[in-house]
Design an enzyme around this catalytic site. Structure first.
Site, short mmCIF file in Angstrom:
data_model
loop_
_atom_site.label_atom_id
_atom_site.label_comp_id
_atom_site.label_asym_id
_atom_site.label_seq_id
_atom_site.Cartn_x
_atom_site.Cartn_y
_atom_site.Cartn_z
N ASN A 83 -10.36 0.21 1.09
CA ASN A 83 -8.90 0.24 0.96
C ASN A 83 -8.53 -0.20 -0.47
OD1 ASN A 83 -6.17 -0.32 1.00
ND2 ASN A 83 -6.20 -1.40 2.95
N CYS A 93 0.82 -1.22 0.00
CA CYS A 93 0.00 0.00 0.00
C CYS A 93 0.84 1.26 0.00
CB CYS A 93 -0.93 0.01 1.20
SG CYS A 93 -1.96 -1.43 1.26
N HIS A 143 -2.77 6.88 3.54
CA HIS A 143 -3.33 5.67 2.91
C HIS A 143 -4.65 5.35 3.62
CE1 HIS A 143 -4.14 1.76 1.54
NE2 HIS A 143 -3.69 1.13 2.60
N1 ACO Z 1 -18.38 -8.37 10.44
C1 ACO Z 1 -18.72 -8.77 11.68
N2 ACO Z 1 -17.80 -9.20 12.56
C2 ACO Z 1 -16.51 -9.22 12.18
C3 ACO Z 1 -16.10 -8.82 10.89
C4 ACO Z 1 -17.10 -8.38 10.01
N3 ACO Z 1 -16.82 -7.97 8.77
N4 ACO Z 1 -14.77 -8.95 10.81
C5 ACO Z 1 -14.34 -9.42 12.00
N5 ACO Z 1 -15.39 -9.60 12.83
C6 ACO Z 1 -15.40 -10.11 14.18
C7 ACO Z 1 -14.24 -11.02 14.46
O1 ACO Z 1 -14.52 -12.31 13.97
C8 ACO Z 1 -14.18 -10.96 15.96
O2 ACO Z 1 -15.15 -11.84 16.47
P1 ACO Z 1 -14.80 -12.79 17.71
O3 ACO Z 1 -14.49 -11.85 18.83
O4 ACO Z 1 -16.05 -13.57 17.87
O5 ACO Z 1 -13.61 -13.58 17.26
C9 ACO Z 1 -14.64 -9.53 16.28
O6 ACO Z 1 -15.27 -9.05 15.09
C10 ACO Z 1 -13.54 -8.59 16.65
O7 ACO Z 1 -12.45 -8.79 15.76
P2 ACO Z 1 -11.18 -7.89 15.81
O8 ACO Z 1 -10.18 -8.42 14.84
O9 ACO Z 1 -10.73 -7.69 17.23
O10 ACO Z 1 -11.77 -6.51 15.29
P3 ACO Z 1 -11.07 -5.15 15.23
O11 ACO Z 1 -11.85 -4.17 15.98
O12 ACO Z 1 -9.59 -5.26 15.52
O13 ACO Z 1 -11.19 -4.77 13.69
C11 ACO Z 1 -9.93 -4.80 11.66
C12 ACO Z 1 -10.64 -5.63 12.71
C13 ACO Z 1 -10.92 -3.82 11.05
C14 ACO Z 1 -9.41 -5.74 10.56
C15 ACO Z 1 -8.77 -4.04 12.32
O14 ACO Z 1 -7.96 -4.92 13.04
C16 ACO Z 1 -7.92 -3.32 11.32
O15 ACO Z 1 -8.33 -2.31 10.75
N6 ACO Z 1 -6.68 -3.78 11.07
C17 ACO Z 1 -5.84 -3.19 10.08
C18 ACO Z 1 -6.30 -3.66 8.76
C19 ACO Z 1 -5.68 -2.88 7.66
O16 ACO Z 1 -5.66 -1.70 7.69
N7 ACO Z 1 -5.20 -3.61 6.70
C20 ACO Z 1 -4.66 -3.08 5.56
C21 ACO Z 1 -3.43 -2.26 5.82
S1 ACO Z 1 -2.20 -2.60 4.77
C22 ACO Z 1 -2.89 -2.61 3.35
O17 ACO Z 1 -3.59 -1.69 3.07
C23 ACO Z 1 -2.71 -3.77 2.45
#
Ligand code: ACO
Length: 333
Positions: free
Chosen positions: A290, A113, A260
């Site tokens: 994204n 990214c 980003h």
């Molecule tokens: N819908 C409903 N529930 C969901 C979803 C969804 N789409 N996705 C995850 N959950 C659930 C999980 O299964 C988990 O459930 P559990 O507790 O029963 O296991 C719960 O939500 C909480 O999951 P977390 O991973 O703790 O959620 P978090 O608040 O951390 O958000 C996220 C997850 C959005 C992926 C976050 O960690 C994040 O933004 N990370 C960075 C991702 C990113 O930016 N990636 C790209 C950067 S680099 C690039 O661009 C290639």
């Protein structure tokens, strides 16, 4: 000699997919996706559209906006993680041919990214070194084709699109106050010890496709969301003030930070940690999700069309992503 951005533009697939549409195929909701990421929509490429199609459209618009004919382009750099083909030929070569850029070199750039930021800095060095006068820097992605549509942790986060900038040599471009315009400086960083946090395990030469033992999910994007989140917040919160200080600027000098667009919560947490007002950050993730290397040039295009970028504005881009990589550019618009 200076390297200035002469024009920016983008190509967005027509198909606009809402969060609601995911509820038919996954256990998720608009409320969860929006509250955890800031995303409401993403645009999805048509089945016959590949990154080179989107990149070509963005490049054609950029050249026409700057009134530069294709045969005056010296170099085409395409940042992508979702090339039309695996490894080769490059997206850049396909664009070079279809654009009719007969005198141009062309290559792809793999920096996740952060690719567009690496691309702008590469272009700046080509221009300042005298190796090129006109460089097309493109971010182009069709991420919808490498996400696992059964994995709610990842597929809701990504979208497709392309954005491009024309970086050109200028002998003495100055703003109304006499300050040099263009790309002033960049910071590029990498930490390959985090390579496994964002990966597409199968399909390269380390783990080639094996039709006998095909594991569908291994051919898709995999991410440790929590670890990437922590890395990204630290990278932005520390990286932007460091980049500014290294070049003799403070946050008050900056008109816009263009990050980003991965997750609004990452930007909010980083803004709080660095004590930078959230209003300084341009955010459009709600509409596009994204789009990896395309997100910053798409944001710049949108800002430009809204008249938010005025001559003389100091703009800081900042990206982070697979590799791991991170970095930013400082530019005087
Ligand atoms: N819908 C409903 N529930 C969901 C979803 C969804 N789409 N996705 C995850 N959950 C659930 C999980 O299964 C988990 O459930 P559990 O507790 O029963 O296991 C719960 O939500 C909480 O999951 P977390 O991973 O703790 O959620 P978090 O608040 O951390 O958000 C996220 C997850 C959005 C992926 C976050 O960690 C994040 O933004 N990370 C960075 C991702 C990113 O930016 N990636 C790209 C950067 S680099 C690039 O661009 C290639």
């Amino acid at each position: 000699m200076q390297a200035v951005i002469r024009s920016v533009d983008c190509a967005i697939p027509q198909r606009r997919m809402s969060n609601e549409e995911f509820t038919a195929i996954l256990d998720t909701s608009d409320e969860w996706i929006h509250s955890h990421t800031g995303i409401r929509y993403r645009h999805i490429a048509d089945p016959d559209q590949a990154p080179s199609d989107l990149a070509l459209e963005a490049c054609q618009k950029v050249l026409s906006r700057a009134a530069v004919p294709p045969d005056e382009v010296d170099l085409i750099l395409v940042a992508t993680a979702t090339g039309d083909y695996l490894g080769f030929p490059s997206v850049a070569c396909i664009v070079q041919d279809r654009l009719g850029a007969k005198r141009a070199g062309a290559m792809d750039l793999a920096a996740g990214c952060t690719g567009f930021i690496y691309g702008l800095e590469t272009a700046r060095n080509f221009v300042l070194g005298g190796g090129a006068r006109n460089v097309l820097v493109v971010g182009a992605e069709v991420l919808s084709r490498i996400v696992d549509w059964q994995d709610r942790n990842t597929c809701v986060l990504f979208g497709d699109g392309a954005g491009a900038a024309l970086v050109s040599a200028s002998e003495d471009a100055r703003d109304g106050s006499g300050r040099p315009r263009g790309l002033l400086a960049s910071v590029l960083r990498a930490d390959g010890s985090g390579a496994h946090l964002l990966e597409r395990p199968m399909g390269g030469t380390r783990a080639p496709f094996d039709p006998e033992n095909f594991d569908r999910t291994s051919a898709c994007l995999r991410m440790d969301g929590r670890q990437v989140y922590n890395f990204a917040v630290k990278a932005i919160a520390e990286g932007i003030p460091e980049m500014l200080a290294a070049n003799g600027f403070g946050i008050d000098d900056v008109a816009w930070i263009v990050p980003h667009q991965a997750n609004v919560r990452i930007i909010e947490a980083a803004a709080k940690r660095a004590k930078i007002p959230l209003e300084k950050y341009y955010l459009n993730i709600e509409e596009y999700a994204n789009t990896s290397a395309a997100s910053i040039p798409i944001a710049l295009t949108e800002m430009d069309s809204k008249g938010l970028l005025r001559e003389g504005d100091l703009v800081a881009t900042f990206g982070f992503g697979a590799g791991l990589t991170w970095g930013g550019n400082l530019l005087r618009w």
